[in-house]
Design a protein around this motif. Structure first.
Motif, mmCIF file in Angstrom:
data_model
loop_
_atom_site.group_PDB
_atom_site.id
_atom_site.type_symbol
_atom_site.label_atom_id
_atom_site.label_comp_id
_atom_site.label_asym_id
_atom_site.label_seq_id
_atom_site.Cartn_x
_atom_site.Cartn_y
_atom_site.Cartn_z
ATOM 1 N N HIS A 106 43.330 -30.460 -3.699
ATOM 2 C CA HIS A 106 44.134 -31.225 -4.655
ATOM 3 C C HIS A 106 45.518 -31.448 -4.061
ATOM 4 O O HIS A 106 46.157 -30.500 -3.602
ATOM 5 N N LYS A 107 45.969 -32.698 -4.030
ATOM 6 C CA LYS A 107 47.278 -33.015 -3.468
ATOM 7 C C LYS A 107 47.981 -34.028 -4.348
ATOM 8 O O LYS A 107 47.376 -34.670 -5.208
ATOM 9 N N TRP A 158 39.693 -33.695 -11.216
ATOM 10 C CA TRP A 158 39.813 -32.344 -10.670
ATOM 11 C C TRP A 158 38.944 -31.358 -11.448
ATOM 12 O O TRP A 158 38.335 -30.456 -10.865
ATOM 13 N N TRP A 187 40.557 -40.782 -6.533
ATOM 14 C CA TRP A 187 41.666 -40.938 -7.475
ATOM 15 C C TRP A 187 41.091 -41.522 -8.756
ATOM 16 O O TRP A 187 40.579 -42.641 -8.769
ATOM 17 N N ASP A 239 41.199 -34.713 -3.957
ATOM 18 C CA ASP A 239 41.740 -35.351 -5.159
ATOM 19 C C ASP A 239 43.183 -35.763 -4.882
ATOM 20 O O ASP A 239 44.065 -34.921 -4.730
#
Length: 415
Positions: free
Chosen positions: A111-112, A95, A58, A87
């Motif tokens: 990616h979330k 990202w 993060w 991420d």
């Protein structure tokens, strides 16, 4: 009042001395085993299981690239190693940096939405099919032999998790040098605790688990922002063995300002207190071995003793200052400087002074031994001086605040 104060100091010093002697004697007993493990580390592993390393990130645009490259450089069969960079809803260019690794077959990019580190790890757990699963924080870097050394410990079928040796990456200022000594001391303590079956933290930087751990006891929890501590306590509650690979080295970036260090340690200490409360049933229960009978109670007492002893130090210093001010008001300023001469009969032989001196020497010896274990040699530098003289005065800052937050249910944040 003075009698009560002295009694408390006596008790705290006795506990400190007992712990130091216990740890040092345990280490002496452990030395042949450590030597054997060092020799075994030079051998080729009998079997290379499949491994997934999850890298939750993060806002780590400045460090994530080096973290992933360190994993790609691991001396481990490429077809047995999967790297999953997750991420967790970064708001910077993390990202975009990750896209540079999209062509690497070993790396899976995810990616979330932001949900916290434990949700990123649980997503990785749901996607992985490997025999072993681990985590590497996005500001940490591994030695190329680290995974190979860790895997050897899983030859013992009873071993469910293995922790590495975590060191500070290129310490530059005084604060980072203090942390470097502290982390080295942690390497020593973690090895002894593993031998005692009493490890209560599986650090985020490169702790590796058998898949069945999560199948049997469940996935990661929020755990007061200290999921690496909670999962270790949960494993201990289920009598799962946690080993330590002291020769598997991992490097992490240390906070470089007092504000950042305070924030990090406040979260760690608060998380320890809250998780210990959650797992209070372990305390003084024989079925939980050394962890329940000795180590967790001792770790809990150390927080209170640290706050109390430094508080008494400042209190006594304040009283001495007040007496000096009163003397100045009464007799005025005297330019006469006291003469200094050594007299053996002037040495303070009171129990508190002697016990305090012995405790200091014990800490010094433990730090030196830890340095030998982590660096392979005994060395003495300014970082050790900074640690022994300054750490005692800065640690109570977060210890006191963490206890306050725990009592009044004031939540701590990750950043």
């Amino acid at each position: 009042m003075a009698g009560i104060t002295n009694s408390i100091v006596y008790i705290l010093l006795f506990i400190s001395l007992y712990f130091e002697v216990f740890i040092l004697l345990t280490y002496l007993e452990l030395r042949p085993i450590i030597k054997y493990e060092d020799e075994k580390a030079l051998e080729k592993a009998k079997y290379y299981p499949t491994v997934t390393i999850m890298v939750p990130c993060w806002n780590e645009e400045s460090t994530i690239s080096k973290t992933l490259h360190s994993l790609l450089n691991l001396d481990y069969p490429a077809d047995k190693l999967e790297i999953m960079a997750i991420d967790d809803g970064s708001t910077d260019n993390t990202w975009e940096v990750l896209q540079k690794f999209s062509s690497y077959k070993q790396i899976t990019l995810v990616h979330k939405e932001n949900g916290g580190k434990h949700t990123a790890l649980n997503f990785g757990l749901s996607q992985s099919k490997s025999e072993l699963i681990g985590c590497l924080d996005a500001d940490s870097y591994v030695d190329k032999d680290a995974l190979k050394h860790i895997v050897q410990y899983f030859e013992d079928k009873q071993t469910m998790a293995v922790t590495p040796s975590v060191k500070i990456y290129q310490p530059k200022n005084i604060l980072q040098m203090i942390q470097s000594v502290e982390y080295g001391w942690g390497i020593f303590i973690r090895k002894v605790l593993a031998y005692l079956g009493a490890l209560y933290v599986t650090p985020g930087p490169f702790s590796i688990f058998r898949r069945e751990v999560f199948e049997k006891i469940g996935s990661y929890r929020h755990a007061h922002n200290t999921e690496d501590l909670e999962i270790a306590l949960r494993m201990q509650a289920h009598h799962m063995k946690i080993a330590n690979a002291h020769n598997a080295r991992v490097y992490t970036v240390a906070p470089d300002t007092l504000k950042k260090l305070y924030k990090q340690r406040l979260r760690w200490t608060f998380g320890f207190i809250k998780n210990v409360i959650d797992y209070k049933f372990i305390f003084f229960r024989k079925q939980y071995g050394n962890l329940g009978i000795f180590i967790l109670p001792m770790a809990s007492v150390s927080i209170i003793s640290g706050i109390y002893l430094i508080g008494m130090t400042f209190f006594n210093a304040g009283q001495s200052m007040m007496h000096s001010i009163e003397r100045f008001i009464t007799v005025g300023f005297s330019p006469h400087l006291p003469s200094f001469s050594f007299d053996i009969f002037s040495i303070n032989t009171e129990f508190i002074a002697l016990a305090g001196s012995i405790a200091f020497i014990g800490t010094f010896l433990m730090v030196l031994v830890s340095r030998r274990m982590s660096e392979g040699k005994l060395s003495f530098g300014m970082d050790l001086v900074y640690f022994l003289t300054l750490y005692t005065f800065i640690a109570p800052l977060w210890l006191t605040k963490a206890v306050f937050n725990a009592i009044f249910s004031v939540k701590t944040t990750w950043r």
